[in-house]
Design a protein around this motif. Structure first.
Motif, PDB file in Angstrom:
ATOM      1  N   THR A  23      -1.439   2.806   1.449  1.00 36.12           N
ATOM      2  CA  THR A  23      -0.752   1.732   0.728  1.00 36.12           C
ATOM      3  C   THR A  23      -1.743   0.811   0.036  1.00 36.12           C
ATOM      4  O   THR A  23      -1.588   0.472  -1.146  1.00 36.12           O
ATOM      5  N   MET A  24      -2.783   0.392   0.775  1.00 33.35           N
ATOM      6  CA  MET A  24      -3.786  -0.498   0.189  1.00 33.35           C
ATOM      7  C   MET A  24      -4.561   0.196  -0.922  1.00 33.35           C
ATOM      8  O   MET A  24      -4.894  -0.421  -1.935  1.00 33.35           O
ATOM      9  N   MET A  25      -4.857   1.495  -0.737  1.00 36.21           N
ATOM     10  CA  MET A  25      -5.560   2.237  -1.782  1.00 36.21           C
ATOM     11  C   MET A  25      -4.698   2.354  -3.038  1.00 36.21           C
ATOM     12  O   MET A  25      -5.184   2.171  -4.164  1.00 36.21           O
ATOM     13  N   TYR A  26      -3.415   2.618  -2.831  1.00 35.15           N
ATOM     14  CA  TYR A  26      -2.487   2.755  -3.963  1.00 35.15           C
ATOM     15  C   TYR A  26      -2.380   1.442  -4.733  1.00 35.15           C
ATOM     16  O   TYR A  26      -2.484   1.414  -5.964  1.00 35.15           O
ATOM     17  N   LEU A  27      -2.171   0.342  -3.995  1.00 34.10           N
ATOM     18  CA  LEU A  27      -2.059  -0.965  -4.649  1.00 34.10           C
ATOM     19  C   LEU A  27      -3.374  -1.380  -5.297  1.00 34.10           C
ATOM     20  O   LEU A  27      -3.392  -1.997  -6.363  1.00 34.10           O
ATOM     21  N   GLY A  28      -4.473  -1.031  -4.643  1.00 38.26           N
ATOM     22  CA  GLY A  28      -5.771  -1.395  -5.201  1.00 38.26           C
ATOM     23  C   GLY A  28      -6.062  -0.693  -6.511  1.00 38.26           C
ATOM     24  O   GLY A  28      -6.535  -1.307  -7.473  1.00 38.26           O
ATOM     25  N   LEU A  29      -5.768   0.613  -6.576  1.00 39.12           N
ATOM     26  CA  LEU A  29      -6.072   1.384  -7.775  1.00 39.12           C
ATOM     27  C   LEU A  29      -5.124   1.077  -8.926  1.00 39.12           C
ATOM     28  O   LEU A  29      -5.527   1.054 -10.090  1.00 39.12           O
ATOM     29  N   LEU A  30      -3.837   0.857  -8.614  1.00 37.60           N
ATOM     30  CA  LEU A  30      -2.835   0.694  -9.664  1.00 37.60           C
ATOM     31  C   LEU A  30      -2.493  -0.753  -9.996  1.00 37.60           C
ATOM     32  O   LEU A  30      -1.923  -1.015 -11.056  1.00 37.60           O
ATOM     33  N   VAL A  31      -2.821  -1.693  -9.099  1.00 35.44           N
ATOM     34  CA  VAL A  31      -2.451  -3.089  -9.343  1.00 35.44           C
ATOM     35  C   VAL A  31      -3.676  -4.000  -9.383  1.00 35.44           C
ATOM     36  O   VAL A  31      -3.975  -4.627 -10.401  1.00 35.44           O
TER      37      VAL A  31
END
Length: 279
Positions: A23-31
């Protein structure tokens, strides 16, 4: 044994650590990473150049229109979105499913199509605009047209946030309020509204945030008149077309900061209302 139980109590959901990491990786890369690049790119210009760019009279006028129109449109959607959700939940009538489906139409409709349709409808020669023009009311190519476009694209957010909450309200609460001598207005304001208010604020915040970033439907109906009907996203696109990337990121940074502050205030109000209900 107590220690074992406490560990188990924190491990109810399997794979929490792994899912949180993704979740943190996804939010970090896309947001977070794309937004941080806006500020990093803006730092390449000096403070004087930055301040001159973001305080240009034409840019300030676009701030005023973008935030003002978005706020007015969100307020209108909060009122009429609550009304539409109330009708869809509390009443049964022919064509109810059709109307319920029409609420989601702004989600599926391309914004450019919405802008062209609204412009054709509210122009001086349009079906509605020609009659408003007789009354001296101009919609197309005015700030009022911007508000109309932003109201159109923001309505579903309020309706879809409030509708499930209204469906979950037990009618026995209203009956109990009526049995205690409260009239319909008092029941609505003292019983229904406090329950719906957190969802209504969330819908308001979503409609406001959506309106701030709207571009396609606004550029057609606004006319893009400098110092009058220009929105900030349009100026950002103009600077990008002129290869002024630092100027575009400077305006984007200002929009991000102000939007974050305003949404933070709305979320604090939402948290306060929920805490007040529980107390």
């Amino acid at each position: 044994m107590k220690r074992f139980k406490s560990i188990k109590s924190h491990s109810i959901l399997p794979g929490f650590g792994l899912s949180l990491g993704f979740t943190m990786m996804y939010l970090g890369l896309l947001v977070l990473l794309p937004l941080s690049m806006v500020f990093i790119h803006t730092t390449s210009m000096g403070w004087d150049s930055f301040w001159q760019t973001v305080t240009d009279p034409r840019v300030v006028a676009s701030y005023r229109l973008s935030f003002g129109a978005a706020f007015v449109a969100a307020c209108i959607n909060a009122i009429f979105g609550l009304l539409v959700a109330w009708v869809l939940v509390r009443y049964n009538f022919k064509g109810k499913r059709i109307i319920d489906g029409l609420v989601d139409l702004p989600f599926a409709l391309p914004t450019a199509v919405a802008g062209i349709s609204l412009t054709a409808l509210y122009a001086s020669t349009g079906w509605v605009g020609q009659y408003l023009d007789i009354l001296g009311i101009r919609v197309a190519f005015t700030p009022l047209g911007v508000i109309v476009a932003l109201t159109f694209i923001g309505l579903p957010f309020v309706v879809r946030m409030v509708q499930p909450v209204l469906q979950s309200i037990d009618k026995e609460l209203e009956e109990a309020s009526a049995s205690l001598g409260a009239n319909r207005l008092h029941t609505f304001t003292k019983v229904i509204i406090p329950i719906v208010l957190p969802a209504l604020l969330t819908g308001f915040a979503l409609a406001f945030a959506r309106a701030l970033g709207e571009y396609g439907s606004v550029v057609f109906i606004s006319g893009n008149i400098p110092m009058s009907t220009e929105i900030t996203p349009l100026l950002i696109m103009t600077k990008l077309e002129q290869f002024d990337y630092t100027g575009a990121t400077a305006l984007a940074a200002v929009m991000l900061v102000v939007s974050f502050v305003m949404l933070l205030i709305i979320n604090i109000l939402q948290w306060w209302t929920q805490r007040r209900q529980l107390s």
